[in-house]
Scaffold this motif. Structure first.
Motif, PDB file in Angstrom:
ATOM      1  N   ALA A 159       0.828  -1.197   0.000  1.00 64.30           N
ATOM      2  CA  ALA A 159       0.000   0.000   0.000  1.00 64.30           C
ATOM      3  C   ALA A 159       0.870   1.257   0.000  1.00 64.30           C
ATOM      4  O   ALA A 159       0.598   2.229  -0.721  1.00 64.30           O
ATOM      5  CB  ALA A 159      -0.931  -0.002   1.211  1.00 64.30           C
ATOM      6  N   THR A 160       1.936   1.232   0.801  1.00 62.00           N
ATOM      7  CA  THR A 160       2.834   2.394   0.880  1.00 62.00           C
ATOM      8  C   THR A 160       3.602   2.572  -0.424  1.00 62.00           C
ATOM      9  O   THR A 160       3.796   3.705  -0.897  1.00 62.00           O
ATOM     10  CB  THR A 160       3.814   2.230   2.057  1.00 62.00           C
ATOM     11  N   THR A 162       2.569   1.748  -3.395  1.00 62.92           N
ATOM     12  CA  THR A 162       1.622   2.289  -4.373  1.00 62.92           C
ATOM     13  C   THR A 162       1.374   3.772  -4.135  1.00 62.92           C
ATOM     14  O   THR A 162       1.342   4.568  -5.080  1.00 62.92           O
ATOM     15  CB  THR A 162       0.294   1.519  -4.298  1.00 62.92           C
ATOM     16  N   TYR A 163       1.203   4.159  -2.873  1.00 60.73           N
ATOM     17  CA  TYR A 163       0.995   5.563  -2.534  1.00 60.73           C
ATOM     18  C   TYR A 163       2.180   6.408  -2.989  1.00 60.73           C
ATOM     19  O   TYR A 163       2.018   7.530  -3.500  1.00 60.73           O
ATOM     20  CB  TYR A 163       0.801   5.703  -1.021  1.00 60.73           C
ATOM     21  N   THR A 166       2.661   8.332  -6.581  1.00 63.62           N
ATOM     22  CA  THR A 166       2.053   9.616  -6.949  1.00 63.62           C
ATOM     23  C   THR A 166       2.356  10.709  -5.929  1.00 63.62           C
ATOM     24  O   THR A 166       1.771  11.786  -5.986  1.00 63.62           O
ATOM     25  CB  THR A 166       0.532   9.467  -7.099  1.00 63.62           C
ATOM     26  N   ASP A 167       3.261  10.441  -5.007  1.00 59.47           N
ATOM     27  CA  ASP A 167       3.596  11.408  -3.961  1.00 59.47           C
ATOM     28  C   ASP A 167       4.554  12.473  -4.508  1.00 59.47           C
ATOM     29  O   ASP A 167       5.649  12.155  -4.971  1.00 59.47           O
ATOM     30  CB  ASP A 167       4.249  10.678  -2.782  1.00 59.47           C
ATOM     31  N   ASP A 174       4.650  12.830   2.709  1.00 61.61           N
ATOM     32  CA  ASP A 174       3.279  12.295   2.718  1.00 61.61           C
ATOM     33  C   ASP A 174       3.282  10.770   2.716  1.00 61.61           C
ATOM     34  O   ASP A 174       2.433  10.128   3.345  1.00 61.61           O
ATOM     35  CB  ASP A 174       2.497  12.802   1.504  1.00 61.61           C
ATOM     36  N   THR A 175       4.250  10.180   2.027  1.00 62.91           N
ATOM     37  CA  THR A 175       4.351   8.715   2.000  1.00 62.91           C
ATOM     38  C   THR A 175       4.682   8.171   3.373  1.00 62.91           C
ATOM     39  O   THR A 175       4.085   7.180   3.827  1.00 62.91           O
ATOM     40  CB  THR A 175       5.433   8.271   0.994  1.00 62.91           C
ATOM     41  N   PHE A 178       1.724   8.373   5.533  1.00 55.36           N
ATOM     42  CA  PHE A 178       0.817   7.293   5.138  1.00 55.36           C
ATOM     43  C   PHE A 178       1.272   5.980   5.771  1.00 55.36           C
ATOM     44  O   PHE A 178       0.468   5.207   6.297  1.00 55.36           O
ATOM     45  CB  PHE A 178       0.782   7.179   3.618  1.00 55.36           C
ATOM     46  N   ARG A 182      -0.727   3.408   8.355  1.00 56.74           N
ATOM     47  CA  ARG A 182      -0.934   1.979   8.073  1.00 56.74           C
ATOM     48  C   ARG A 182      -0.343   1.117   9.187  1.00 56.74           C
ATOM     49  O   ARG A 182      -0.920   0.102   9.558  1.00 56.74           O
ATOM     50  CB  ARG A 182      -0.294   1.608   6.729  1.00 56.74           C
TER      51      ARG A 182
END
Length: 207
Positions: A159-160, A162-163, A166-167, A174-175, A178, A182
């Motif tokens: 998930a991280t 993938t995030y 686009t960071d 921001d990652t 995130f 999680r």
């Protein structure tokens, strides 16, 4: 082809080609063109590009190289004063940070790695690095928790990752925020498998 170069030299040549092809990824992406450009730069016969299974093997080689680099770097970190959660955060951040130079076209690499024909190899590499994260962080469980811990952390990692694609924040702040959220979720739900394990053990004792 292999008869000309010698089967004993094939693994060596393959590694040289893959290492060189990684330097071509920024220009050509995770493609056959990157492999062919590497073969050309090395002055090899174009037929030697056939040693490589294709772009998917280039992705797998890259992931394997970074996994090895990650393990070496993570083991050298001062981890003794960190709790398990802090160690896991450090591990995921370190491993994902190694991939920053390739983020511009990493979505292409992920698509190749997760294609049905390549999934087994890619997921094996993912499993190995997640297992190392837990092991180095001090986990030596050998019960149901072993599986649940790795499955849950794999979800956080993916998930991280993938995030991160686009960071655009400075330093990927921001990652990492995130990731913290999680991991906080993971801490809350990770007690569930343990509770199930306790229930099974209690049931066994009762019988």
């Amino acid at each position: 082809m292999l008869g000309k170069v010698g089967k004993d030299r094939a693994p060596e040549l393959k590694k040289i080609i893959l290492d060189t092809a990684l330097t071509k990824v920024h220009e050509h992406g995770w493609t056959d063109q990157a492999i062919q450009a590497a073969v050309s730069e090395l002055g090899y016969s174009s037929s030697l590009s056939g040693l490589i299974r294709g772009p998917a093997e280039l992705v797998e080689h890259h992931v394997a190289v970074l996994n090895t680099r990650f393990v070496e770097a993570f083991r050298s970190r001062p981890l003794s004063q960190m709790n398990t959660g802090e160690k896991l955060r450090e591990a995921i951040k370190l491993r994902l940070s190694l991939n920053i130079p390739y983020l511009s076209n990493w979505s292409q690499a992920l698509a190749l790695g997760l294609h049905f024909s390549n999934t087994c190899n890619y997921l094996q590499l993912l499993h190995e690095v997640i297992d190392e994260m837990w092991h180095i962080s001090g986990d030596h469980s050998n019960d149901l928790n072993w599986y649940s811990k790795r499955l849950l952390l794999t979800g956080v990692y993916c998930a991280t990752e993938t995030y991160m694609l686009t960071d655009k924040s400075t330093g990927y702040e921001d990652t990492w925020n995130f990731l913290d959220r999680r991991l906080s979720d993971l801490k809350q739900i990770s007690t569930v498998p343990a509770q199930f394990g306790d229930a099974f053990r209690m049931a066994g004792t009762a019988v």
